[in-house]
Design an enzyme around this catalytic site. Structure first.
Site, PDB file in Angstrom:
ATOM      1  N   ASP A  20       0.859  -1.277   0.241  1.00 50.74           N
ATOM      2  CA  ASP A  20       0.248   0.142   0.605  1.00 50.74           C
ATOM      3  C   ASP A  20       0.913   1.599  -0.167  1.00 50.74           C
ATOM      4  OD1 ASP A  20      -2.823   1.227   2.179  1.00 50.74           O
ATOM      5  OD2 ASP A  20      -1.858   2.093   0.974  1.00 50.74           O
ATOM      6  N   ILE A  21       0.894   2.195  -1.359  1.00 53.37           N
ATOM      7  CA  ILE A  21       1.596   2.880  -1.015  1.00 53.37           C
ATOM      8  C   ILE A  21       2.049   4.620  -0.343  1.00 53.37           C
ATOM      9  CG2 ILE A  21       0.678   5.395  -2.904  1.00 53.37           C
ATOM     10  CD1 ILE A  21       2.737   5.450  -4.162  1.00 53.37           C
ATOM     11  N   ASN A  36      -6.167  12.791 -11.103  1.00 48.48           N
ATOM     12  CA  ASN A  36      -7.144  13.241 -12.340  1.00 48.48           C
ATOM     13  C   ASN A  36      -6.803  14.363 -12.449  1.00 48.48           C
ATOM     14  OD1 ASN A  36      -8.869  15.270 -10.967  1.00 48.48           O
ATOM     15  ND2 ASN A  36     -10.048  13.106 -10.646  1.00 48.48           N
ATOM     16  N   GLY A  61      -9.654   5.427  -6.033  1.00 47.70           N
ATOM     17  CA  GLY A  61      -8.367   4.018  -6.424  1.00 47.70           C
ATOM     18  C   GLY A  61      -7.676   5.279  -5.039  1.00 47.70           C
ATOM     19  N   VAL A  62      -6.205   4.882  -5.709  1.00 46.78           N
ATOM     20  CA  VAL A  62      -4.694   5.046  -4.697  1.00 46.78           C
ATOM     21  C   VAL A  62      -4.731   6.633  -5.039  1.00 46.78           C
ATOM     22  CG1 VAL A  62      -3.502   5.854  -6.910  1.00 46.78           C
ATOM     23  CG2 VAL A  62      -2.531   5.066  -5.099  1.00 46.78           C
ATOM     24  N   ASP A  63      -5.425   7.299  -5.525  1.00 45.90           N
ATOM     25  CA  ASP A  63      -6.123   8.873  -5.303  1.00 45.90           C
ATOM     26  C   ASP A  63      -6.439   9.085  -3.776  1.00 45.90           C
ATOM     27  OD1 ASP A  63      -7.534  11.847  -7.299  1.00 45.90           O
ATOM     28  OD2 ASP A  63      -5.999  11.640  -5.617  1.00 45.90           O
ATOM     29  N   SER A 123      -2.395   4.342 -14.130  1.00 48.25           N
ATOM     30  CA  SER A 123      -3.106   4.026 -15.609  1.00 48.25           C
ATOM     31  C   SER A 123      -3.858   3.171 -15.988  1.00 48.25           C
ATOM     32  CB  SER A 123      -2.731   4.644 -17.017  1.00 48.25           C
ATOM     33  OG  SER A 123      -2.859   6.265 -16.694  1.00 48.25           O
ATOM     34  N   VAL A 182      -8.419   2.753 -12.898  1.00 42.75           N
ATOM     35  CA  VAL A 182     -10.062   2.572 -13.665  1.00 42.75           C
ATOM     36  C   VAL A 182      -9.531   3.288 -15.073  1.00 42.75           C
ATOM     37  CG1 VAL A 182     -11.377   5.528 -13.400  1.00 42.75           C
ATOM     38  CG2 VAL A 182     -10.452   3.885 -11.665  1.00 42.75           C
ATOM     39  N   TYR A 183      -8.215   3.684 -14.882  1.00 44.05           N
ATOM     40  CA  TYR A 183      -8.215   4.621 -16.685  1.00 44.05           C
ATOM     41  C   TYR A 183      -7.674   3.198 -17.787  1.00 44.05           C
ATOM     42  CZ  TYR A 183      -7.786   9.388 -15.233  1.00 44.05           C
ATOM     43  OH  TYR A 183      -8.562  10.503 -14.615  1.00 44.05           O
TER      44      TYR A 183
HETATM   45  N1  APR Z   1      -1.440   1.437  -2.799  1.00 34.95           N
HETATM   46  C1  APR Z   1      -0.928   1.213  -4.533  1.00 34.95           C
HETATM   47  N2  APR Z   1      -1.584   1.728  -5.130  1.00 34.95           N
HETATM   48  C2  APR Z   1      -2.919   1.009  -5.405  1.00 34.95           C
HETATM   49  C3  APR Z   1      -3.850   1.691  -4.143  1.00 34.95           C
HETATM   50  C4  APR Z   1      -2.756   1.742  -3.026  1.00 34.95           C
HETATM   51  N3  APR Z   1      -3.505   2.281  -1.718  1.00 34.95           N
HETATM   52  N4  APR Z   1      -4.838   1.250  -4.700  1.00 34.95           N
HETATM   53  C5  APR Z   1      -4.697   0.875  -5.497  1.00 34.95           C
HETATM   54  N5  APR Z   1      -3.993   1.290  -5.822  1.00 34.95           N
HETATM   55  C6  APR Z   1      -4.051   0.972  -7.785  1.00 34.95           C
HETATM   56  C7  APR Z   1      -4.094  -0.054  -8.066  1.00 34.95           C
HETATM   57  O1  APR Z   1      -4.703  -1.317  -8.005  1.00 34.95           O
HETATM   58  C8  APR Z   1      -4.005   0.304  -9.765  1.00 34.95           C
HETATM   59  O2  APR Z   1      -3.197  -0.861 -10.318  1.00 34.95           O
HETATM   60  O3  APR Z   1      -3.269   1.808  -8.651  1.00 34.95           O
HETATM   61  C9  APR Z   1      -3.362   1.577  -9.629  1.00 34.95           C
HETATM   62  C10 APR Z   1      -4.096   2.558 -10.672  1.00 34.95           C
HETATM   63  O4  APR Z   1      -5.074   2.636 -10.142  1.00 34.95           O
HETATM   64  P1  APR Z   1      -6.231   4.101  -9.637  1.00 34.95           P
HETATM   65  O5  APR Z   1      -6.438   3.857  -8.722  1.00 34.95           O
HETATM   66  O6  APR Z   1      -7.434   3.348 -10.272  1.00 34.95           O
HETATM   67  O7  APR Z   1      -5.824   4.987 -11.010  1.00 34.95           O
HETATM   68  P2  APR Z   1      -5.975   4.762 -12.749  1.00 34.95           P
HETATM   69  O8  APR Z   1      -5.839   4.387 -13.547  1.00 34.95           O
HETATM   70  O9  APR Z   1      -4.421   6.488 -13.124  1.00 34.95           O
HETATM   71  O10 APR Z   1      -7.266   6.507 -12.662  1.00 34.95           O
HETATM   72  C11 APR Z   1      -6.858   7.468 -12.130  1.00 34.95           C
HETATM   73  O11 APR Z   1      -8.831   7.335 -10.799  1.00 34.95           O
HETATM   74  O12 APR Z   1      -9.370   7.250  -8.490  1.00 34.95           O
HETATM   75  C12 APR Z   1      -8.973   7.860  -9.926  1.00 34.95           C
HETATM   76  O13 APR Z   1      -9.113  10.615  -9.082  1.00 34.95           O
HETATM   77  C13 APR Z   1      -8.580   9.471  -9.901  1.00 34.95           C
HETATM   78  O14 APR Z   1      -9.878  10.141 -12.019  1.00 34.95           O
HETATM   79  C14 APR Z   1      -8.763   9.188 -11.428  1.00 34.95           C
HETATM   80  C15 APR Z   1      -8.455   7.384 -11.907  1.00 34.95           C
END
Ligand code: APR
Length: 175
Positions: free
Chosen positions: A15-16, A29, A37-39, A122, A125-126
């Site tokens: 977990d980052i 975003n 997600g991670v955001d 990315s 969700v992306y």
């Molecule tokens: N620690 C590390 N990695 C994580 C964590 C965490 N706590 N939570 C999620 N992830 C991973 C996901 O499993 C995925 O492998 O981060 C990676 C990126 O996934 P997303 O968070 O969905 O990010 P992304 O695909 O870049 O989409 C960005 O999602 O959350 C929204 O606001 C954000 O609109 C933006 C979009």
């Protein structure tokens, strides 16, 4: 790629928000006002002051990056970068993803960070295909680090085993 650069790149599962490098990267975003997600995880762990600072930044273009403090996170800084949404690969997605990694590392260097942790930008969700994303990420990171000894260590912090495997393979096969 020479072995010393590869030895400065690590792939871990975790977990980052729990890691304590100088900077963690947020897969944000363009609004920089939080999300899922991670955001979402980073904003929850950092506390409301992170969003307060993000509100002052005026958003961020895809492929670019902006830096804030880490607040309640163990990391000193958060570097926010909006990755590209995957639309099939004909809308410059690969170059934009490469630019996310280079923009984040450039900001890290400018702010004296020696250690930087990235999530898999990315590929959630992306919907960026994981095999392509991993190759782009590792190549961009290694290329930057070969020219920037001040960045001592970069880690990919993968949230699940499948993601970790793709990044391990990409690092293994880095030319
Ligand atoms: N620690 C590390 N990695 C994580 C964590 C965490 N706590 N939570 C999620 N992830 C991973 C996901 O499993 C995925 O492998 O981060 C990676 C990126 O996934 P997303 O968070 O969905 O990010 P992304 O695909 O870049 O989409 C960005 O999602 O959350 C929204 O606001 C954000 O609109 C933006 C979009």
């Amino acid at each position: 790629m020479d072995q010393t650069v590869k030895s400065r790149i690590e792939i871990i599962q975790g977990d980052i928000t729990k890691q304590s490098p100088d900077a963690i990267v947020n897969a944000a975003n363009c609004s920089l006002l939080g999300g899922g997600g991670v955001d979402g995880a980073i904003h929850r762990a950092a506390g409301p002051e992170l969003l307060e600072e993000c509100r002052t930044l005026g958003g961020c273009k895809t492929g670019q990056a902006k830096i804030t403090k880490g607040y309640k996170l163990p990391a000193k800084f958060v570097i926010h970068t909006p990755g590209p949404v995957w639309h099939g690969g004909k809308q410059n997605e690969e170059a934009l993803l490469n630019s996310c990694y280079v923009s984040c590392l450039t900001l890290a260097s400018e702010n004296g960070c020696k250690t930087v942790d990235f999530p898999s930008i990315s590929t959630g969700v992306y919907h960026f295909p994981l095999d392509k994303a991993a190759k782009i990420a590792i190549s961009a990171i290694a290329g930057y680090m070969s020219r920037h000894p001040e960045i001592e260590r970069v880690r990919m912090v993968c949230f699940d085993a499948r993601t970790k495997e793709y990044y391990e393979n990409a690092l293994e096969n880095l030319k």
